[in-house]
Design a protein around this motif. Structure first.
Motif, PDB file in Angstrom:
ATOM      1  N   LEU A 146      25.019  37.444  41.823  1.00  0.00           N
ATOM      2  CA  LEU A 146      25.351  37.724  40.431  1.00  0.00           C
ATOM      3  C   LEU A 146      26.699  38.409  40.276  1.00  0.00           C
ATOM      4  O   LEU A 146      27.231  38.470  39.180  1.00  0.00           O
ATOM      5  CB  LEU A 146      24.264  38.604  39.810  1.00  0.00           C
ATOM      6  N   ALA A 147      27.223  38.972  41.342  1.00  0.00           N
ATOM      7  CA  ALA A 147      28.462  39.741  41.222  1.00  0.00           C
ATOM      8  C   ALA A 147      29.407  39.387  42.358  1.00  0.00           C
ATOM      9  O   ALA A 147      29.014  39.344  43.514  1.00  0.00           O
ATOM     10  CB  ALA A 147      28.157  41.230  41.242  1.00  0.00           C
ATOM     11  N   ALA A 148      30.649  39.104  42.013  1.00  0.00           N
ATOM     12  CA  ALA A 148      31.695  38.892  43.012  1.00  0.00           C
ATOM     13  C   ALA A 148      32.534  40.159  43.061  1.00  0.00           C
ATOM     14  O   ALA A 148      33.311  40.443  42.150  1.00  0.00           O
ATOM     15  CB  ALA A 148      32.552  37.692  42.624  1.00  0.00           C
ATOM     16  N   ALA A 149      32.345  40.965  44.103  1.00  0.00           N
ATOM     17  CA  ALA A 149      32.988  42.267  44.177  1.00  0.00           C
ATOM     18  C   ALA A 149      34.411  42.142  44.700  1.00  0.00           C
ATOM     19  O   ALA A 149      34.698  41.338  45.592  1.00  0.00           O
ATOM     20  CB  ALA A 149      32.184  43.195  45.078  1.00  0.00           C
ATOM     21  N   HIS A 150      35.288  42.967  44.137  1.00  0.00           N
ATOM     22  CA  HIS A 150      36.669  43.057  44.586  1.00  0.00           C
ATOM     23  C   HIS A 150      36.963  44.508  44.910  1.00  0.00           C
ATOM     24  O   HIS A 150      36.639  45.407  44.127  1.00  0.00           O
ATOM     25  CB  HIS A 150      37.623  42.571  43.491  1.00  0.00           C
ATOM     26  N   VAL A 151      37.586  44.739  46.086  1.00  0.00           N
ATOM     27  CA  VAL A 151      37.941  46.092  46.496  1.00  0.00           C
ATOM     28  C   VAL A 151      39.433  46.281  46.321  1.00  0.00           C
ATOM     29  O   VAL A 151      40.241  45.511  46.853  1.00  0.00           O
ATOM     30  CB  VAL A 151      37.538  46.355  47.962  1.00  0.00           C
ATOM     31  N   SER A 152      39.817  47.310  45.573  1.00  0.00           N
ATOM     32  CA  SER A 152      41.233  47.570  45.317  1.00  0.00           C
ATOM     33  C   SER A 152      41.848  48.332  46.483  1.00  0.00           C
ATOM     34  O   SER A 152      41.152  48.821  47.382  1.00  0.00           O
ATOM     35  CB  SER A 152      41.397  48.386  44.035  1.00  0.00           C
ATOM     36  N   ASP A 153      43.174  48.471  46.449  1.00  0.00           N
ATOM     37  CA  ASP A 153      43.874  49.215  47.498  1.00  0.00           C
ATOM     38  C   ASP A 153      43.457  50.682  47.531  1.00  0.00           C
ATOM     39  O   ASP A 153      43.540  51.338  48.577  1.00  0.00           O
ATOM     40  CB  ASP A 153      45.388  49.123  47.281  1.00  0.00           C
ATOM     41  N   ALA A 154      43.011  51.195  46.393  1.00  0.00           N
ATOM     42  CA  ALA A 154      42.596  52.597  46.336  1.00  0.00           C
ATOM     43  C   ALA A 154      41.160  52.796  46.803  1.00  0.00           C
ATOM     44  O   ALA A 154      40.653  53.927  46.802  1.00  0.00           O
ATOM     45  CB  ALA A 154      42.743  53.120  44.908  1.00  0.00           C
TER      46      ALA A 154
END
Length: 622
Positions: free
Chosen positions: A166-174
Motif C-alpha cells: 500500500l505504500a512506496a516508501a522513500h528515504v531522504s538524505d536527512a
C-alpha cells in the motif's frame, strides 16, 4: 512564519508518563520520551525545519479539517473532508501499568477512510535530542527503525498480512521517510510509533489495533466514572480533569505545569520558559481540585509527592523547598539555550531546564501547607514522619518570612517584599497551628501564633496602600497584582471586607480588560524582561472565584462563561490570551485547568445555595 500552526490548533494524547501534541493538520509536532522532561523526538513546534515531526494528511489540495476527542476519553480524532471522501487519523497512547516507569512508549496512529477514497501522505522525520543527534534509518516491509546514540524509534505498520503493497516508501538524505497510502470506504491501516523499543519492526493487524483502542478508551471512561462532579459545566470540567490526568507522571504522582517548553508569552519575545516540571504551587492547588472532583487516589499521590519534598528539605537557596522539581522529585533543572532552534514563530531563545528553580518564593510554603491541611480534613492524614517534616518547615518559615523574595511570577528583576508571599507565609503558619490542634500534635504553638499575627499586622499596615485603597504587589509600589486574588479564598481576609472589596474594584480598573485579567503591569513594575505579555488565564478564573465569594454572582458567572469562549476547539487552554484572543504560552497549562475547576465548583455551590438575584437593569461587565 506560516509554517507554524496556532498554539491552540492542537490536541494532547498521553500515557501518564509522557505526552504528544497533535495539530489539526495531522502532525505530531511535540513529543518527548521517555518522560515529559526528556529530550524531544519530534519538536517542529519550536523549529519547523530542524525540530522533527510525524505527519499524516491527505494529498488533496482542498481539505477541511476538524478535530475532536472520543467522548470521555483521551483518544483524539483528526478528520479530513474533501470532495472525494472523508478520512480521519485517530491518535492515542496505550496506558499500560502507568505507575511503573518505562523507556518504551507507543503512539498509535489509526488511519481510516470513512467515506469515498482518500490518499494520505505520510512523513516521519524524527530528530533525537532536540535535533542535536544524527540518526540512521532502516526500512523493511513491516516497518521502519530509526536509531541514534540518543534514542530509538521503531515504526510498526498496521496492515493485513495479505495486503498488497500500500505504500512506496522513500528515504531522504536527512534520513526521513516519506510514503503514500490510499484507502477506500471502511478501510483502516496506520502506524504504531514505539519510542525506546528494541523490537524489530513488525506488522500489526488492524484487529489488534482496535483492541488497543478499546482498552485505551475503556481505561479513560472507567477513570472518569470516579468523578463526583454533577454541576452545570460537566463536559468542560471533565475535559479539564482528563487534561490534568494526562499531565500527571504516574510513577511519582507529580504534575507537570505543561507538557511543552519555550512556547512564548509574546510572539517574538523572550519570555519563553520550560514548563515540563512539577511546581510545588501547582501540585498544591491540584490537591484541592482533585479532591473537589472526587479523585482521592490522585490527590493522595500528589500529597505523597509533596510530603516527600517536605521530608527531604534540602535547604538550598530557596529554603527547605525548591519552587519546582523534576517529575521524579530530583532537583537538577539547569537551564540552557538551544541556539540551533529558532523558536515558535521566531520567538527565541529556546530554553530547556529552568533557572528559576532556586528562586526564593515564600508563597509556596503557604500553598503546600494549605493543601496538606485540606487533604487532612478529607481523610488523607499526615503520619509521624510527615509531621516532623512539617514542623521543621514551619520553624524555617517562622525564622525567614520577613525578607525580600522573588515572588510568585518568577520575575528576574530582583527580590522585593511581595505582599502575596507574606500572605501565604501567614497561611503556612495558620494551617500548621490548625493541624496541630486538630490532631493533637506537639508544636511550638505560641511561637507560631506570634509570628502568624506579626505577618497579619505587617500586611495590613504595609501591604495596604491608602491612596490606591488596595493591597499592592509589594511594599514599595502602588502597582496591583492579581496573585492577591487569593487573599480572600485563604481566609486571610473576609471576601466582603471593605478593604477587599476596594482592592477588587481597583483590580477591575487596572488589571481587567473585557473580563480577562493581567497578572500585573510590567511597565509599572519592571520584571527584568523585555516585551509584554497577554492576560493570564488562571488569573481570570481566580477573578471569577473572587467575584463569586464577594457576592457578585451575576458578574462572576458571565465572566466565567466569557472565559470559556477562549478555550480551543477541544476545551484546552494555554497559559495566556493575547490581545487578539489567540492562545499563547505553554500548552495546555495545568494551572489554568485547575483554576477553571475551582471556579466551577465555587460557582456551582454559591448558585445552588443563594437565591437568584432580581435583574432590573443590564449588567456592566468590565
Amino acid at each position: 512564519m506560516s509554517a507554524y500552526p496556532l498554539i491552540s490548533d492542537h490536541g494532547l494524547v498521553g500515557d501518564l508518563q509522557t505526552a504528544a501534541l497533535v495539530s489539526t493538520d495531522g502532525t505530531i509536532d511535540w513529543f518527548c520520551s521517555p518522560r515529559f522532561d526528556s529530550p524531544s523526538i519530534f519538536g517542529c513546534l519550536l523549529d519547523h525545519e530542524r525540530g522533527g515531526h510525524c505527519r499524516i494528511r491527505p494529498t488533496a489540495p482542498e481539505v477541511t479539517r476538524k478535530q475532536l476527542y472520543i467522548p470521555d476519553t483521551a483518544a483524539l480524532v483528526t478528520r479530513f473532508l474533501t470532495e472525494d471522501g472523508v478520512g480521519e487519523v485517530v491518535d492515542f497512547m496505550p496506558v499500560n501499568d502507568p505507575t511503573t516507569a518505562t523507556d518504551e512508549h507507543w503512539i498509535v496512529r489509526m488511519v481510516r477512510c470513512v467515506r469515498g477514497t482518500m490518499t494520505f501522505a505520510v512523513d516521519i522525520a524524527p530528530r533525537f535530542d532536540y535535533g542535536r543527534a544524527r540518526h540512521e534509518v532502516q526500512v523493511t516491509d513491516s516497518g521502519i527503525a530509526f536509531t541514534s546514540d540518543a534514542g530509538r524509534l521503531t515504526v510498526h505498520l498496521v496492515r493485513e498480512p495479505d495486503d498488497e503493497r500500500l505504500a512506496a516508501a522513500h528515504v531522504s538524505d536527512a534520513g526521513d521517510v516519506h510514503a503514500e497510502i490510499t484507502l477506500t470506504d471502511g478501510e483502516m491501516r496506520g502506524l504504531v510509533l514505539a519510542a525506546g523499543s528494541t523490537e524489530r519492526p513488525r506488522e500489526i493487524r488492524p484487529a489488534e489495533v482496535w483492541e488497543m483502542f478499546e482498552a485505551a478508551t475503556t481505561y479513560w471512561r472507567t477513570w472518569l466514572d470516579g468523578s463526583t462532579y454533577r454541576g452545570r459545566w460537566r463536559e468542560t470540567v471533565q475535559r479539564s480533569a482528563i487534561t490534568l490526568k494526562l499531565m500527571t507522571y504516574a510513577p511519582s504522582g507529580g504534575l507537570v505545569a505543561a507538557p511543552t517548553a519555550s512556547l512564548p508569552e509574546q510572539i517574538g519575545g523572550e519570555r519563553n520558559w520550560d514548563y515540563r516540571y512539577t511546581w510545588v504551587r501547582d501540585a498544591s492547588f491540584s490537591v484541592y481540585s482533585l479532591l473537589g472532583l472526587g479523585f482521592t487516589d490522585e490527590a493522595a499521590a500528589l500529597g505523597r509527592w509533596l510530603r516527600d519534598r517536605v521530608q527531604e528539605q534540602r535547604h538550598g537557596a530557596s529554603g527547605p523547598l525548591n519552587i519546582m522539581y523534576r517529575i521524579d522529585g530530583s532537583s537538577d533543572l539547569s537551564e540552557e539555550v538551544l541556539d540551533h532552534w529558532e523558536g515558535y514563530r521566531g520567538s527565541g531563545p529556546v530554553h530547556i531546564g529552568n533557572g528559576a528553580a532556586d528562586q526564593l518564593q515564600l508563597d509556596i510554603y503557604g500553598e503546600a501547607m494549605d493543601s496538606l491541611y485540606f487533604a487532612d480534613q478529607h481523610g488523607l492524614e499526615i503520619g509521624h514522619e510527615g509531621w516532623l517534616g512539617l514542623g521543621s518547615l514551619l520553624d524555617w518559615v517562622t525564622d525567614n518570612w520577613n525578607q525580600p523574595e522573588e515572588g510568585i511570577w518568577e520575575t528576574r528583576g530582583g527580590r522585593k517584599d511581595f505582599t502575596y508571599g507574606r500572605v501565604m507565609s501567614w497561611v503556612a503558619l495558620d494551617r500548621g497551628i490548625r493541624l496541630a490542634l486538630d490532631n493533637g500534635r506537639p508544636a511550638p504553638l505560641e511561637r507560631w501564633r506570634a509570628e502568624r499575627d506579626a505577618i497579619y499586622t505587617q500586611v495590613m499596615e504595609r501591604g495596604w496602600h491608602p491612596q490606591r485603597q488596595a493591597f499592592v504587589q509589594h511594599y514599595d509600589t502602588d502597582v496591583l497584582d492579581s496573585a492577591l486574588l487569593r487573599m480572600a479564598t485563604t481566609e486571610f481576609i473576609s471576601p466582603t471586607d471593605p478593604r477587599w472589596l476596594s482592592t477588587l474594584a481597583a483590580m477591575d480598573e487596572e488589571l481587567v480588560t473585557d473580563s480577562l485579567v493581567y497578572r500585573y503591569n510590567p511597565e509599572a513594575s519592571p520584571d527584568g524582561l523585555r516585551g509584554s505579555e497577554g492576560t493570564f488565564s488562571l488569573c481570570t478564573f481566580a477573578y471569577v472565584e473572587s467575584l463569586a465569594r464577594a457576592g457578585q454572582l451575576e458578574k462572576a458567572r458571565l465572566t466565567f462563561e466569557k472565559m470559556l469562549t477562549y478555550a480551543n476547539h477541544l476545551g484546552l487552554y494555554s497559559e495566556e490570551i493575547a490581545p487578539t484572543g489567540e492562545q499563547i504560552g505553554n500548552f495546555p497549562q495545568a494551572f489554568t485547568h485547575l483554576a477553571l475547576i475551582d471556579a466551577a465548583l465555587t460557582l456551582d455551590h454559591l448558585l445552588d445555595t443563594q437565591p437568584a438575584p432580581h435583574l432590573e437593569r443590564p449588567m456592566r461587565v468590565t
